[in-house]
Design a protein around this motif. Structure first.
Motif, PDB file in Angstrom:
ATOM      1  N   VAL A  19      -7.449   7.172  -3.877  1.00 55.26           N
ATOM      2  CA  VAL A  19      -6.202   6.678  -4.493  1.00 55.26           C
ATOM      3  C   VAL A  19      -4.981   7.362  -3.874  1.00 55.26           C
ATOM      4  N   VAL A  20      -3.957   6.568  -3.568  1.00 58.89           N
ATOM      5  CA  VAL A  20      -2.695   7.124  -3.051  1.00 58.89           C
ATOM      6  C   VAL A  20      -1.535   6.581  -3.880  1.00 58.89           C
ATOM      7  N   ASP A  21      -0.455   7.366  -3.887  1.00 57.76           N
ATOM      8  CA  ASP A  21       0.784   6.959  -4.549  1.00 57.76           C
ATOM      9  C   ASP A  21       1.665   6.357  -3.446  1.00 57.76           C
ATOM     10  N   ILE A  22       2.091   5.118  -3.619  1.00 59.07           N
ATOM     11  CA  ILE A  22       2.849   4.447  -2.547  1.00 59.07           C
ATOM     12  C   ILE A  22       4.347   4.616  -2.811  1.00 59.07           C
ATOM     13  N   ALA A  23       5.054   5.126  -1.793  1.00 61.47           N
ATOM     14  CA  ALA A  23       6.503   5.365  -1.924  1.00 61.47           C
ATOM     15  C   ALA A  23       7.297   4.138  -1.497  1.00 61.47           C
ATOM     16  N   ASP A  24       6.765   3.392  -0.523  1.00 67.33           N
ATOM     17  CA  ASP A  24       7.480   2.213  -0.019  1.00 67.33           C
ATOM     18  C   ASP A  24       6.500   1.332   0.754  1.00 67.33           C
ATOM     19  N   LEU A  25       6.895   0.093   0.981  1.00 66.68           N
ATOM     20  CA  LEU A  25       6.064  -0.849   1.746  1.00 66.68           C
ATOM     21  C   LEU A  25       6.943  -1.574   2.753  1.00 66.68           C
ATOM     22  N   VAL A  26       6.413  -1.787   3.953  1.00 66.99           N
ATOM     23  CA  VAL A  26       7.149  -2.519   4.983  1.00 66.99           C
ATOM     24  C   VAL A  26       6.258  -3.654   5.468  1.00 66.99           C
ATOM     25  N   GLU A  27       6.788  -4.884   5.504  1.00 70.49           N
ATOM     26  CA  GLU A  27       5.996  -6.038   5.939  1.00 70.49           C
ATOM     27  C   GLU A  27       5.921  -6.076   7.472  1.00 70.49           C
ATOM     28  N   LYS A  28       4.703  -6.046   7.996  1.00 71.36           N
ATOM     29  CA  LYS A  28       4.410  -6.201   9.425  1.00 71.36           C
ATOM     30  C   LYS A  28       5.355  -5.396  10.352  1.00 71.36           C
TER      31      LYS A  28
ATOM     32  N   LEU B  85       0.197  -6.433  11.968  1.00 72.66           N
ATOM     33  CA  LEU B  85      -0.255  -7.692  11.352  1.00 72.66           C
ATOM     34  C   LEU B  85      -0.256  -7.609   9.826  1.00 72.66           C
ATOM     35  N   TYR B  86       0.055  -6.392   9.300  1.00 74.16           N
ATOM     36  CA  TYR B  86      -0.131  -6.165   7.859  1.00 74.16           C
ATOM     37  C   TYR B  86       1.131  -5.613   7.201  1.00 74.16           C
ATOM     38  N   GLY B  87       1.176  -5.678   5.861  1.00 71.05           N
ATOM     39  CA  GLY B  87       2.155  -4.911   5.113  1.00 71.05           C
ATOM     40  C   GLY B  87       1.689  -3.459   5.183  1.00 71.05           C
ATOM     41  N   CYS B  88       2.606  -2.523   5.440  1.00 74.08           N
ATOM     42  CA  CYS B  88       2.203  -1.138   5.700  1.00 74.08           C
ATOM     43  C   CYS B  88       2.803  -0.214   4.640  1.00 74.08           C
ATOM     44  N   ALA B  89       1.996   0.785   4.190  1.00 73.15           N
ATOM     45  CA  ALA B  89       2.414   1.656   3.078  1.00 73.15           C
ATOM     46  C   ALA B  89       2.923   2.996   3.585  1.00 73.15           C
ATOM     47  N   SER B  90       4.036   3.478   3.018  1.00 69.09           N
ATOM     48  CA  SER B  90       4.380   4.886   3.220  1.00 69.09           C
ATOM     49  C   SER B  90       4.050   5.607   1.912  1.00 69.09           C
ATOM     50  N   LEU B  91       3.529   6.829   2.046  1.00 74.71           N
ATOM     51  CA  LEU B  91       2.922   7.501   0.896  1.00 74.71           C
ATOM     52  C   LEU B  91       3.798   8.607   0.337  1.00 74.71           C
ATOM     53  N   ARG B  92       3.593   8.835  -0.969  1.00 77.65           N
ATOM     54  CA  ARG B  92       4.230   9.958  -1.650  1.00 77.65           C
ATOM     55  C   ARG B  92       3.096  10.952  -1.945  1.00 77.65           C
ATOM     56  N   GLY B  93       3.170  12.167  -1.400  1.00 74.64           N
ATOM     57  CA  GLY B  93       2.145  13.184  -1.665  1.00 74.64           C
ATOM     58  C   GLY B  93       0.837  12.911  -0.940  1.00 74.64           C
ATOM     59  N   GLU B  94      -0.191  13.638  -1.349  1.00 73.73           N
ATOM     60  CA  GLU B  94      -1.502  13.573  -0.684  1.00 73.73           C
ATOM     61  C   GLU B  94      -2.389  12.520  -1.351  1.00 73.73           C
ATOM     62  N   ARG B  95      -3.428  12.087  -0.632  1.00 73.36           N
ATOM     63  CA  ARG B  95      -4.349  11.154  -1.285  1.00 73.36           C
ATOM     64  C   ARG B  95      -5.282  11.903  -2.231  1.00 73.36           C
ATOM     65  N   ASP B  96      -5.649  11.239  -3.324  1.00 71.61           N
ATOM     66  CA  ASP B  96      -6.528  11.824  -4.316  1.00 71.61           C
ATOM     67  C   ASP B  96      -7.813  10.998  -4.296  1.00 71.61           C
ATOM     68  N   GLY B  97      -8.793  11.421  -3.500  1.00 73.04           N
ATOM     69  CA  GLY B  97      -9.989  10.603  -3.290  1.00 73.04           C
ATOM     70  C   GLY B  97      -9.583   9.322  -2.581  1.00 73.04           C
TER      71      GLY B  97
ATOM     72  N   LEU C  19       8.672  -2.008  -6.682  1.00 70.20           N
ATOM     73  CA  LEU C  19       7.794  -1.295  -7.636  1.00 70.20           C
ATOM     74  C   LEU C  19       7.391   0.061  -7.062  1.00 70.20           C
ATOM     75  N   ALA C  20       7.158   0.107  -5.735  1.00 62.06           N
ATOM     76  CA  ALA C  20       6.756   1.369  -5.089  1.00 62.06           C
ATOM     77  C   ALA C  20       7.881   2.401  -5.176  1.00 62.06           C
ATOM     78  N   VAL C  21       9.106   1.969  -4.871  1.00 65.50           N
ATOM     79  CA  VAL C  21      10.248   2.886  -4.908  1.00 65.50           C
ATOM     80  C   VAL C  21      10.434   3.433  -6.329  1.00 65.50           C
TER      81      VAL C  21
END
Ligand code: UTP
Length: 295
Positions: free
Chosen positions: A185-194, A171-183, A240-242
């Motif tokens: 905050v995460v670095d987003i590598a890409d986004l996919v809609e639903k 139901l959501y835009g979904c994030a793929s991450l670059r590296g580990e989360r820092d507290g 922007l994520a890429v």
């Protein structure tokens, strides 16, 4: 911590609200009350609490009443003043005083990305917030303020993310991450809609708060219609994520999905239960009702 130079909250409100028909045939869904306050007033109050100085409402056909809600209403004020009804007077004046309100029309509801694009001239090269009225964030869990901090220290753009079970991620835009989360905050590598559950790159879905750099406009101008034939802001943010310019703040506070009938009902009941004026009676009634509910 550098100070945020974000001043404007862009609030897209030109959608058709089809999930709420027939209520939204003539009444904008943004004005449907959550307890006794229009959904959009919670969002504008949240922008004010986060320290922003103005909102830009993106409106369209049949949505004029949304803008009126933020003007004073002298005849109504006179009646309440004559009656000495101070509480209601304060309640109707609150929305006039929250923030400066501007509006621009979308013309045709071609999607959320297209709605955001209408803010280009107004924000004039500065980073800005986008807040969706469908997502009500509890004022006790300040999400936007945290996102503004992250944007001020890292630059680029920031989206709000929440963890969702596989059954809901589509139901959501979904994030793929670059590296580990820092507290949080995460670095987003890409986004996919639903995405379909089995194709989702993570369990992190976008909820309706964004802090975007003005670079998004040039991308939106050449983003073709995507899912549902609409110009999607997620597709533009993916670029922007890429490029490495998009971070996420993972939110685990209270959020109510008021764009959907069930979510709206839950938010209304929950928030009314917590109110001093309505809560005690409503809670007692719910306790009495619960054992009698059909299975
Ligand atoms: P939604 O798709 O959730 O809203 O868009 P909607 O179209 O009003 O509702 P449904 O799905 O038909 O029930 C998210 C937000 O983006 C705005 C909507 O008003 C909503 O706040 N929006 C959407 C626009 O401003 N313009 C558009 O073209 C599309």
């Amino acid at each position: 911590m550098p100070a945020s130079d974000v001043r404007t909250a862009v609030i897209p409100a030109a959608g058709l609200g089809t999930r709420f028909l027939p209520a939204t045939k003539a009444v904008p869904k943004e004005l449907l009350p959550v307890v006794d306050t229009p959904a959009i007033e919670y969002v504008v109050a949240e922008a004010a609490a986060a320290g922003l100085s103005e909102v830009l409402l993106i409106t369209g056909r049949g949505k004029v009443a949304i803008v009126d809600h933020f003007d004073s209403n002298p005849p109504l004020e006179q009646v309440l003043e004559a009656k000495g009804d101070k509480a209601r007077l304060a309640a109707i004046r609150r929305s006039n005083d929250l923030l400066q309100v501007h509006s621009v029309r979308q013309g045709e509801p071609k999607g959320l990305g297209h709605a955001v694009l209408q803010a280009k001239a107004h924000v004039d090269g500065h980073p800005f917030a986008v807040m969706l009225g469908d997502d009500l964030i509890d004022e006790r869990d300040p999400l936007l303020r945290r996102m503004l901090e992250v944007q001020a220290s890292h630059g680029g753009s920031v989206v709000a993310l929440m963890e969702f079970p596989p059954s809901q991620i589509s139901l959501y835009g979904c994030a793929s991450l670059r590296g580990e989360r820092d507290g949080d905050v995460v670095d987003i590598a890409d986004l996919v809609e639903k995405p379909a559950a089995e194709e989702a790159p993570s369990n992190l879905g976008i909820v309706g708060r964004y802090v975007l750099s003005a670079d998004i406009f040039e991308i939106l101008e050449r983003t073709p219609p995507g899912r549902g034939g609409e110009i999607q802001v997620t597709d533009a943010m993916a670029e922007l994520a890429v490029r490495g310019e998009m971070r996420g703040v993972i939110f685990d506070g209270r959020r109510y999905d008021t764009g959907d009938r069930l979510g709206w009902l839950k938010a209304t009941v929950l928030l009314a239960c917590e109110r001093e004026d309505l809560g005690p009676e409503l809670r007692a009634w719910l306790r009495e009702l619960t054992p009698r509910l059909p299975a």
